[in-house]
Structure formats: C-alpha cells, structure tokens
Scaffold this motif. Structure first.
Motif, PDB file in Angstrom:
ATOM      1  N   SER A  98     122.020 -33.662  82.543  1.00  0.00           N
ATOM      2  CA  SER A  98     120.973 -33.016  84.117  1.00  0.00           C
ATOM      3  C   SER A  98     120.882 -31.901  84.036  1.00  0.00           C
ATOM      4  CB  SER A  98     122.605 -34.385  84.500  1.00  0.00           C
ATOM      5  OG  SER A  98     122.172 -35.869  84.340  1.00  0.00           O
ATOM      6  N   PHE A  99     122.034 -31.054  84.146  1.00  0.00           N
ATOM      7  CA  PHE A  99     122.032 -29.374  84.803  1.00  0.00           C
ATOM      8  C   PHE A  99     120.772 -29.172  84.230  1.00  0.00           C
ATOM      9  CE2 PHE A  99     122.896 -25.156  84.017  1.00  0.00           C
ATOM     10  CZ  PHE A  99     122.809 -25.126  85.384  1.00  0.00           C
ATOM     11  N   SER A 141     118.514 -29.722  82.360  1.00  0.00           N
ATOM     12  CA  SER A 141     116.648 -30.588  82.623  1.00  0.00           C
ATOM     13  C   SER A 141     116.396 -30.962  83.963  1.00  0.00           C
ATOM     14  CB  SER A 141     116.951 -32.197  82.634  1.00  0.00           C
ATOM     15  OG  SER A 141     117.865 -33.101  81.624  1.00  0.00           O
ATOM     16  N   LEU A 142     117.218 -30.645  85.005  1.00  0.00           N
ATOM     17  CA  LEU A 142     117.025 -29.771  86.217  1.00  0.00           C
ATOM     18  C   LEU A 142     116.040 -28.571  86.487  1.00  0.00           C
ATOM     19  CD1 LEU A 142     116.532 -30.261  89.059  1.00  0.00           C
ATOM     20  CD2 LEU A 142     118.684 -28.778  89.503  1.00  0.00           C
ATOM     21  N   PHE A 143     116.734 -27.795  85.420  1.00  0.00           N
ATOM     22  CA  PHE A 143     115.898 -26.357  85.541  1.00  0.00           C
ATOM     23  C   PHE A 143     114.791 -26.173  84.146  1.00  0.00           C
ATOM     24  CE2 PHE A 143     119.978 -25.436  87.178  1.00  0.00           C
ATOM     25  CZ  PHE A 143     119.827 -24.317  88.079  1.00  0.00           C
ATOM     26  N   LYS A 151     112.385 -28.700  84.331  1.00  0.00           N
ATOM     27  CA  LYS A 151     111.368 -28.971  85.056  1.00  0.00           C
ATOM     28  C   LYS A 151     111.057 -27.984  85.710  1.00  0.00           C
ATOM     29  CE  LYS A 151     112.940 -33.477  86.807  1.00  0.00           C
ATOM     30  NZ  LYS A 151     112.529 -34.703  87.101  1.00  0.00           N
ATOM     31  N   TRP A 165     107.348 -32.020  85.846  1.00  0.00           N
ATOM     32  CA  TRP A 165     108.442 -31.970  86.860  1.00  0.00           C
ATOM     33  C   TRP A 165     108.720 -34.119  86.479  1.00  0.00           C
ATOM     34  CZ3 TRP A 165     109.809 -28.587  90.188  1.00  0.00           C
ATOM     35  CH2 TRP A 165     109.521 -27.471  90.557  1.00  0.00           C
ATOM     36  N   ALA A 176     112.768 -35.965  82.252  1.00  0.00           N
ATOM     37  CA  ALA A 176     113.966 -35.691  82.391  1.00  0.00           C
ATOM     38  C   ALA A 176     114.649 -36.323  80.452  1.00  0.00           C
ATOM     39  CB  ALA A 176     114.852 -36.965  82.919  1.00  0.00           C
ATOM     40  N   SER A 222     116.229 -33.295  78.866  1.00  0.00           N
ATOM     41  CA  SER A 222     115.548 -32.232  78.275  1.00  0.00           C
ATOM     42  C   SER A 222     115.999 -32.452  77.444  1.00  0.00           C
ATOM     43  CB  SER A 222     115.378 -31.465  79.293  1.00  0.00           C
ATOM     44  OG  SER A 222     116.532 -30.656  79.008  1.00  0.00           O
TER      45      SER A 222
END
Length: 329
Positions: free
Chosen positions: A142-143, A145-147, A149, A155, A158, A160
């Motif tokens: 999750s961490f 995936s945010l970066f 994006k 954007w 998810a 990733s």
C-alpha cells in the motif's frame, strides 16, 4: 489463441522446482506459448521443466540465464522473446503458482478490445486482500502503491507490486527492455516508462493467492527502501523526459517552486525547534515564516499533482470490471 490474438505467458523462475510444474499444468488452453526463464536457479527448476510431459520447446519454452538477473531481468528476457516471435499479448505469471489462471481473460479483455496497452492485476479490491495477504506485505504494498501513483503519473493504479500483468505488441516494441530495472522494482520502473511513452494502463481485479507452497525471497525492509529510492529517481526522470524534453508543461514550475519552498520550510522548522529549546518560546516572525513557506509548498505541489493527474487521466481509466459473458477460448 484468445479471440484471434496470440498469447504468451512469461514465467520468471528462481528455485521453483516444487511449483513450476503446477504453473505449466494450470496454464489455460488459450495460451500459445509458456516462456519459462530459469534465472540461474540453484535447484532442479530446469530439470523439472524439461522432464515435464508438456515440455516440447514450442508451446513450453525454457530459457536458461547463465547469470542471475533478478525477476525484472527474467521478465525482460521473456518479453523480448515474445516481441521477436510475433506474440500479440504477453502475460506475466510468477513461477510459484501465486496467480490464478482463471483471472487471465479479465487481464486480456481490455487489451484485446483495444482500450488499453497494459493491464495489471489489483489484489487489493477483492475484499479478501487484507485477510489473505501477509500484513507486512499488505501495508508495504500500500505504501509503495501510493508513491508509485506520484512517480508514474497513473493515479488510478494500486497494488503496484503485483506481477500479474499483460502487455500488447505495441508496448513490447516501444520499450527498451535492456534498460529495464532488473530486480523487484521492475513493475514500478515499467509503469513510469509506459507513461513517458503515453501507453494506456488499467487495473483489473484479481484474486490474491497465498499458501500454495510458495517461498518468498522478498525482504520487506530492504525492498521498501530500494524501491522507494528507485521511485524517487524515476519521478524526476519522468518529469524531465515527459514535461521538459518531449513536451513542455508548466507543472514543472509548480513542482520546482513547491520543492524549493518545502526545503526552506524544513530549514525554518529546524530553526523554530532550536529556538523553542534554547529560549522556551518561538519568535512570531519565525513561526509565521515557517507557516507561510509550508503553505506555499503544499499548495504548489498539490497544484502540480493536479496538473499531472489531468494530463494523464486519459491514459489511466478507472479499475476495470469483469465481463462474465466473455468467452475464454
């Protein structure tokens, strides 16, 4: 074939002697070629493949690396084979059996229909991800995936780090696979390069598969920092390539001003803390200066991200839905 398209499955394999036969046996009939890349395994992976009843060197192909190249290097080898052998769509599946073959048509459909150039599985939206995925991997994913994006410009992506992907012949031909990142950051690196080439990317819901005998070689604490630093480099590389060299965009000014203001804000914040400790109070001018620079940097970077989102939203449609009416052969 699948709806007139020639399909290959690229299988990076490192020490997968216990799982690789299952990958071969469960590959759907729609797959024309199963390309297994033995990445200098230390076990009997290659022997298990060549002794398998389905091994024929045509549908099931074995490529042996003389030097271990990492999962990214193995995938690049399979992609190059697919590109050079007239494959229309190349799917990546892990050699440890962690990907459900029944999900493959859902990955293929958006590409076959000409809507996108690249699809990737998303395990986080099935409702079972938090239960099935080991917690440290779930939060690490999750961490990242945010970066991803932010770094990639996609954007709506998810999950990733999923390796369950499909790519069309156009993207296979346009990407320089010899320059692809060779380790666990390959999916992140590829997303950034696809964005610079204006390739269309879409997430597809897939089932998270765990506890089927796989042995993970990922060290989460190392991967987080390795891929994190990679994403930082890729972010600046994408800004340079896409918004300065290939087609100038004013969001560059917003990012530059925001980052300079952020750096000044950090300096002022350190001064604020030092004065607070030394004097027991903070001068109003120092506090207001920090607040002003922080606000300016936050707004400038937010505007830059919004510009980036608008510039790329046509390349990244929202999460794909399953079409249960689609034939599988």
């Amino acid at each position: 074939m699948y709806l007139g398209k020639k399909i290959s499955v690229v299988v990076p394999a490192y020490n997968e002697e216990t799982q690789i036969a299952r990958v071969i046996e469960t590959a759907p009939a729609i797959v024309d070629h199963i390309i297994i890349i033995n990445d200098r395994s230390k076990d009997r992976t290659a022997e298990v493949v060549t002794n398998h009843p389905q091994y024929d060197g045509q549908r099931v192909v074995l490529i042996n690396h003389e030097v271990n190249q990492g999962v990214g290097g193995a995938i690049a080898t399979g992609y190059k084979w697919s590109r050079d052998n007239g494959v229309d769509i190349a799917v990546v599946m892990a050699g440890d059996g962690q990907m459900n073959p029944d999900d493959m048509p859902a990955l293929l459909d958006p590409i076959v229909e000409g809507r996108v150039d690249y699809t990737k599985g998303n395990r986080l939206v099935t409702g079972e991800a938090f239960k099935r995925i080991p917690k440290i991997r779930f939060f690490g994913n999750s961490f990242l995936s945010l970066f991803t994006k932010i770094a990639s410009g996609y954007w709506h992506v998810a999950d990733s780090q999923t390796g369950y992907t499909a790519i069309n012949a156009t993207a296979l031909a346009i990407i320089d696979w010899d320059k692809m990142f060779k380790r666990y950051g390959q999916p992140n690196d590829l997303l950034v390069k696809l964005n610079v080439e204006n390739m269309r990317v879409q997430d597809v819901p897939v089932e998270p598969v765990y506890n089927v005998g796989e042995v993970s070689g990922i060290k989460i604490h190392k991967v987080i920092f390795t891929i994190g630093s990679l994403l930082l480099r890729l972010f600046f590389w994408r800004l340079k390539e896409k918004y300065i060299i290939r087609n100038f965009h004013p969001l560059i000014f917003f990012y530059a001003f925001g980052m300079m203001s952020a750096a000044l804000s950090v300096i002022l914040f350190i001064r604020l803390i030092a004065l607070w400790i030394a004097q027991g109070s903070v001068p109003e001018i120092t506090f207001l200066s920090w607040l002003f620079t922080f606000s300016i940097s936050f707004n400038a970077i937010s505007f830059a991200m919004w510009f980036d989102y608008e510039e790329n939203k046509h390349l990244n449609p929202p999460l794909a839905a399953r079409d249960v009416s689609r034939p599988t052969k």
